[in-house]
Design a protein around this motif. Structure first.
Motif, PDB file in Angstrom:
ATOM      1  N   UNK A  88       0.793  -1.229   0.000  1.00 32.57           N
ATOM      2  CA  UNK A  88       0.000   0.000   0.000  1.00 32.57           C
ATOM      3  C   UNK A  88       0.827   1.280   0.000  1.00 32.57           C
ATOM      4  N   UNK A  89       2.093   1.204   0.399  1.00 35.67           N
ATOM      5  CA  UNK A  89       2.898   2.414   0.540  1.00 35.67           C
ATOM      6  C   UNK A  89       2.753   3.068   1.898  1.00 35.67           C
ATOM      7  N   UNK A  90       1.853   2.541   2.732  1.00 35.47           N
ATOM      8  CA  UNK A  90       1.693   3.055   4.098  1.00 35.47           C
ATOM      9  C   UNK A  90       2.849   2.544   4.950  1.00 35.47           C
ATOM     10  N   UNK A  91       3.557   3.445   5.614  1.00 33.34           N
ATOM     11  CA  UNK A  91       4.710   3.063   6.420  1.00 33.34           C
ATOM     12  C   UNK A  91       4.525   3.531   7.853  1.00 33.34           C
ATOM     13  N   UNK A  92       4.321   2.585   8.748  1.00 34.56           N
ATOM     14  CA  UNK A  92       4.156   2.890  10.175  1.00 34.56           C
ATOM     15  C   UNK A  92       5.538   2.943  10.821  1.00 34.56           C
ATOM     16  N   UNK A  93       6.214   4.066  10.590  1.00 37.80           N
ATOM     17  CA  UNK A  93       7.563   4.258  11.118  1.00 37.80           C
ATOM     18  C   UNK A  93       7.793   5.736  11.349  1.00 37.80           C
ATOM     19  N   UNK A 113       3.112   9.314  -2.519  1.00 38.76           N
ATOM     20  CA  UNK A 113       3.143   8.185  -3.466  1.00 38.76           C
ATOM     21  C   UNK A 113       3.768   8.564  -4.807  1.00 38.76           C
ATOM     22  N   UNK A 114       5.107   8.659  -4.826  1.00 37.79           N
ATOM     23  CA  UNK A 114       5.828   9.045  -6.031  1.00 37.79           C
ATOM     24  C   UNK A 114       6.276   7.817  -6.824  1.00 37.79           C
ATOM     25  N   UNK A 135      -1.261  11.628   6.905  1.00 42.11           N
ATOM     26  CA  UNK A 135      -0.289  12.216   5.978  1.00 42.11           C
ATOM     27  C   UNK A 135       0.241  11.202   4.969  1.00 42.11           C
ATOM     28  N   UNK A 136      -0.447  10.078   4.813  1.00 42.24           N
ATOM     29  CA  UNK A 136      -0.045   9.052   3.859  1.00 42.24           C
ATOM     30  C   UNK A 136      -1.272   8.565   3.083  1.00 42.24           C
ATOM     31  N   UNK A 137      -1.068   8.222   1.818  1.00 41.24           N
ATOM     32  CA  UNK A 137      -2.154   7.751   0.964  1.00 41.24           C
ATOM     33  C   UNK A 137      -1.833   6.365   0.426  1.00 41.24           C
ATOM     34  N   UNK A 138      -2.706   5.378   0.654  1.00 43.06           N
ATOM     35  CA  UNK A 138      -2.425   4.036   0.126  1.00 43.06           C
ATOM     36  C   UNK A 138      -2.552   3.979  -1.392  1.00 43.06           C
ATOM     37  N   UNK A 158      -7.685  -2.093  -5.779  1.00 36.58           N
ATOM     38  CA  UNK A 158      -7.592  -1.848  -4.339  1.00 36.58           C
ATOM     39  C   UNK A 158      -8.425  -0.617  -4.043  1.00 36.58           C
ATOM     40  N   UNK A 159      -9.077  -0.598  -2.881  1.00 37.49           N
ATOM     41  CA  UNK A 159      -9.961   0.529  -2.601  1.00 37.49           C
ATOM     42  C   UNK A 159     -10.345   0.566  -1.123  1.00 37.49           C
TER      43      UNK A 159
END
Length: 305
Positions: A120-125, A137-138, A199-202, A212-213
């Motif tokens: 998803x590009x979501x990073x819990x860090x 999301x580049x 501040x993050x977009x999957x 995906x949605x």
């Protein structure tokens, strides 16, 4: 003379991919089950005007996690590494998860955050307990996710280069779901939940995701007997199929509970016992079902059949 209430059951239909294995299991007699692979899966949550929403994606081929599932996958050998950590210790996590092996608990935590980032590009860090990385999301980020999924470089190295630690304090364990014994491919899956970072977009991984949605579980459950979700996904093996033909029994139960919750915070703060659940194969009038006793249904989510 005391009386007892009849035991309630929750039954799930088998996927077409599971039916052949179930029939063989019954016809040839029970035998030693295939060893279940450890897996981790993340239930991302956000609030909307229609109620809580969660993020689902399509999985190509057959997966014990479902044709449509939460982000997640197998625990890999590369997850058995020391990574900077914010939140409860691995030993504390093991206790919360009902485990005795703190090393395995750590692997599950690393795996769920890694898999979520890959898919998803979501990073819990973040750099500390009050920070969470802000990433867009580049195309460059997509290349890194693709390389990570291909194991061209390690998750640990990526975090170290950015000076990041895993925000394990943002995770909430939900259930431990084990594939039925008859299945050819079996997972021992730990499901976790987390609020989606604002501040993050999957964004789905380009090489793997057809669809995906964000979806509203209350809507999915209300329309469970329709093919609305399968038609929306639009894949050859989803069009015309109902919710029960697309998601695993564990995913189905989680969706049901989210649908009944008042919001993301209420769902995440709900106290849950550290228990494992495994559906049993039931054959009735020639029909095959997966069945779970009401006592084994997380948060008391069950329906009488």
């Amino acid at each position: 003379m005391s009386s007892s209430k009849p035991l309630l059951k929750r039954r799930f239909q088998l996927w077409q991919d599971e039916l052949e294995a179930a029939q063989s299991w019954v016809e040839h007699g029970e035998r030693t089950p295939t060893k279940a692979r450890f897996a981790s899966s993340l239930v991302l949550l956000k609030d909307s005007v229609s109620g809580p929403e969660t993020y689902l994606s399509y999985r190509r081929g057959y997966s014990p996690l479902g044709t449509v599932a939460f982000p997640g996958g197998s625990v890999e050998t590369t997850d058995d590494v020391e990574i900077d950590w914010i939140g409860p210790s691995p030993a504390a996590w093991a206790k919360t998860m009902g485990m005795t092996d703190s090393s395995l608990a750590r692997q599950h935590i690393v795996a769920v955050i890694r898999e979520a980032f890959e898919e998803t590009g979501i990073l819990l860090a973040g750099t500390d307990a009050s920070s969470l990385i802000d990433i867009a999301p580049t195309a460059e980020l997509m290349k890194k996710r693709e390389a990570l999924a291909a194991q061209d470089f390690s998750f640990q190295d990526m975090l170290n280069k950015r000076g990041l630690a895993l925000r394990t304090d943002l995770l909430k364990p939900i259930i431990n779901w084990i594939s039925p014994d008859f299945a050819h491919r079996r997972f021992n899956t730990r499901y976790f939940a987390a609020a989606a970072p604002v501040n993050q977009t999957p964004v789905p991984l380009e090489s793997k995701a057809l669809w995906a949605s964000w979806v509203c579980p209350a809507k999915l459950i209300a329309e469970r007997d329709t093919s609305n979700l399968g038609d929306q996904v639009g894949a050859e093996n989803t069009v015309g199929r109902t919710l029960g033909e697309l998601v695993s029994s564990g995913c189905d139960l989680i969706l049901s509970k989210i649908a009944m919750s008042r919001g993301c915070i209420a769902y995440l703060n709900h106290a849950r016992p550290a228990s494992s659940y495994q559906p049993k194969l039931v054959v009735e009038n020639g029909e095959f079902w997966l069945e779970v006793d009401s006592a084994a249904v997380p948060d008391g989510v069950c329906r009488e059949r």
